[in-house]
Design an enzyme around this catalytic site. Structure first.
Site, mmCIF file in Angstrom:
data_model
loop_
_atom_site.group_PDB
_atom_site.id
_atom_site.type_symbol
_atom_site.label_atom_id
_atom_site.label_comp_id
_atom_site.label_asym_id
_atom_site.label_seq_id
_atom_site.Cartn_x
_atom_site.Cartn_y
_atom_site.Cartn_z
ATOM 1 N N TRP A 73 1.197 -1.227 -0.317
ATOM 2 C CA TRP A 73 -0.042 -0.028 0.743
ATOM 3 C C TRP A 73 1.071 0.961 -0.216
ATOM 4 O O TRP A 73 0.828 1.843 -0.447
ATOM 5 C CB TRP A 73 -1.332 -0.143 0.966
ATOM 6 C CG TRP A 73 -2.144 -0.785 0.853
ATOM 7 C CD1 TRP A 73 -2.483 -2.106 1.563
ATOM 8 C CD2 TRP A 73 -2.577 -1.318 -0.306
ATOM 9 N NE1 TRP A 73 -3.142 -3.048 1.203
ATOM 10 C CE2 TRP A 73 -4.016 -2.327 0.151
ATOM 11 C CE3 TRP A 73 -3.334 -0.194 -1.449
ATOM 12 C CZ2 TRP A 73 -4.805 -3.215 -0.825
ATOM 13 C CZ3 TRP A 73 -4.210 -0.258 -2.831
ATOM 14 C CH2 TRP A 73 -4.890 -1.676 -2.028
ATOM 15 N N ASP A 87 -1.525 7.170 6.117
ATOM 16 C CA ASP A 87 -2.784 6.019 5.696
ATOM 17 C C ASP A 87 -2.791 5.084 6.685
ATOM 18 O O ASP A 87 -2.750 3.978 6.920
ATOM 19 C CB ASP A 87 -2.121 5.256 4.105
ATOM 20 C CG ASP A 87 -3.524 4.309 3.662
ATOM 21 O OD1 ASP A 87 -4.322 4.013 4.636
ATOM 22 O OD2 ASP A 87 -2.584 3.373 2.575
ATOM 23 N N LYS A 117 -12.839 -1.455 6.672
ATOM 24 C CA LYS A 117 -12.456 -2.358 7.293
ATOM 25 C C LYS A 117 -12.744 -2.283 9.100
ATOM 26 O O LYS A 117 -13.622 -3.167 9.411
ATOM 27 C CB LYS A 117 -11.329 -2.269 8.071
ATOM 28 C CG LYS A 117 -9.992 -2.074 6.599
ATOM 29 C CD LYS A 117 -10.329 -2.920 5.673
ATOM 30 C CE LYS A 117 -9.025 -2.007 4.262
ATOM 31 N NZ LYS A 117 -8.790 -2.753 3.849
HETATM 32 C C1 LIG Z 1 -3.754 0.236 3.927
HETATM 33 C C2 LIG Z 1 -3.766 1.044 2.724
HETATM 34 N N1 LIG Z 1 -4.262 1.517 2.349
HETATM 35 C C3 LIG Z 1 -5.457 1.597 1.075
HETATM 36 C C4 LIG Z 1 -6.188 0.985 0.491
HETATM 37 C C5 LIG Z 1 -6.846 1.091 -0.994
HETATM 38 O O1 LIG Z 1 -8.583 0.991 -0.705
HETATM 39 P P1 LIG Z 1 -9.678 2.082 -1.115
HETATM 40 O O2 LIG Z 1 -9.472 0.605 -1.988
HETATM 41 O O3 LIG Z 1 -10.477 2.017 -0.166
HETATM 42 O O4 LIG Z 1 -9.265 2.484 -2.413
HETATM 43 C C6 LIG Z 1 -6.492 -0.401 1.244
HETATM 44 C C7 LIG Z 1 -7.185 -1.381 1.013
HETATM 45 O O5 LIG Z 1 -7.439 -2.162 1.195
HETATM 46 C C8 LIG Z 1 -5.857 -0.615 2.500
HETATM 47 O O6 LIG Z 1 -5.312 -1.421 3.271
#
Ligand SMILES: Cc1ncc(COP(=O)(O)O)c(C=O)c1O
Length: 361
Positions: free
Chosen positions: A103, A172, A196
């Site tokens: 991520w 994040d 989550k």
């Molecule tokens: C730590 C993290 N950041 C970003 C995201 C991306 O999120 P989204 O699918 O809501 O764009 C996720 C998705 O699981 C994640 O776990």
């Protein structure tokens, strides 16, 4: 009601049953309107009450200081990967990132579209199995960015990095947001997809310290500017009303069970149960994360072969334990123990792990 399974999905994920039941009970006639909450205006007084209560509950449970604004946005945390640089980059000042998994890698890719990115630390050398120690961000950066919990690799920051006082720390927090207590004041910006620990997919929480809201350049699109949404109480355009409504019910439930201190205590107990099972398996289950970087939300582990992992995933599913297959990019197995996964459900997983080992030595 049909049989409910034990849900270890990584997101969208398990939600607390009382919140789902409340939504079911008032689904067709919300607050005496004779309409579903899905059918009412985001400008109606009934919806506005839900909207404001969701924000107030979040502020109260997380202890968000008054000089921070909370926005409910759309586009997922992935949209924030570019909204962060768009709102925060300062001319001629680099952006600094730590890369601790898939991520944060994605976040860097977007930031690089807007200027110079410096990678201050990375754990790519060991397949993102640890959080680098003593990470220190430099003076003069536009901002410093970390991913508090790497959902795919199962590593979580056990400490917060050192950041110069004039550099905002951006985090994040998608997969550990509201799963443990934090000191919001350590951060300039926190963002998290709701799907989550907060609610369903479709809404992303962004918390921004007030002084950072005016940084965005004049020529960026209205919808991309955080200040548009914080000034308008996340009602500049039609928000994700149903997702915010469900989030409000989940936050109500969190408050009812004792707030984030209680939530975190149970989460730590759950994680300990599974990590103990891994550690006591004599190497049968191999945890991916180094012990000091272990996530309490996403527990990643492997077995001796991919065949055995597939067997584990298939048989656990038959036993009513859902969502244990690892992310397609890394394989293996992953148990996501978000807030709505109960201690009892976690014990069932641990029992299953022991039985599986006995039957498949
Ligand atoms: C730590 C993290 N950041 C970003 C995201 C991306 O999120 P989204 O699918 O809501 O764009 C996720 C998705 O699981 C994640 O776990």
């Amino acid at each position: 009601m049909g049989k409910r399974v034990i849900n270890f999905n990584p997101g969208p994920a398990a939600l607390p049953l009382p919140a789902l039941e409340k939504a079911r009970d008032e689904f067709l006639d919300f607050a005496g309107t004779g309409m579903s909450v899905l059918e009412i205006s985001h400008r109606s007084k009934e919806y506005e009450k839900v909207h404001n209560e969701a924000t107030e509950l979040l502020r109260e449970l997380l202890g968000v200081p008054t000089d921070y604004k909370i926005a409910w946005l759309q586009g997922g945390a992935s949209t924030q990967f570019y909204q962060v640089p768009v709102n925060l980059v300062l001319p001629g000042k680099r952006m600094e990132y730590a890369i601790t998994g898939a991520w944060s890698e994605k976040a860097v890719k977007e930031a690089a579209l807007y200027g110079e990115v410096k990678i201050v630390a990375t754990s790519a050398d060991q397949k993102f199995s640890y959080i680098p120690a003593k990470v220190k961000f430099g003076a003069g950066a536009s901002y410093a960015h970390i991913t508090s919990n790497e959902t795919i690799h199962g590593v979580e920051w056990p400490y917060w990095p050192e950041v110069p006082s004039d550099v905002p720390l951006v985090c994040d927090m998608s997969s550990d947001f509201m799963g443990r207590a934090i000191d919001v004041k350590k951060f300039g910006v926190i963002y998290a997809g709701a799907q989550k620990n907060v609610g369903p997919a479709g809404v992303t929480v962004v918390i921004v310290r007030e002084d950072l809201l005016t940084r965005a350049a004049k020529n960026i699109p209205t919808m991309s500017k955080w200040i548009t949404h914080t000034t308008e109480n996340s009602l500049y355009n039609t928000p994700a009303t149903f997702a915010i409504y469900i989030s409000k019910l989940v936050l109500d439930y969190d408050k009812q069970i004792g707030g984030l201190a209680a939530v975190e205590k149970t989460n730590r107990e759950k994680a300990k149960l599974v990590y103990d099972a891994i550690d006591k398996s004599k190497g049968y289950y191999k945890g991916h994360a180094k012990p000091d970087s272990r996530s309490i939300m996403n527990i990643t582990f492997r077995l001796a072969s991919e065949e055995l992992e597939t067997k584990f995933a298939d048989e656990s599913k038959k036993a009513g334990l859902i969502g244990l297959k690892g992310h397609r990019s890394v394989g293996g197995l992953r148990a996501s123990l978000y807030n709505a996964v109960t201690l009892e459900g976690t014990r069932k997983l641990v029992e299953f792990m022991k039985e599986f080992q006995e039957k498949n030595p």
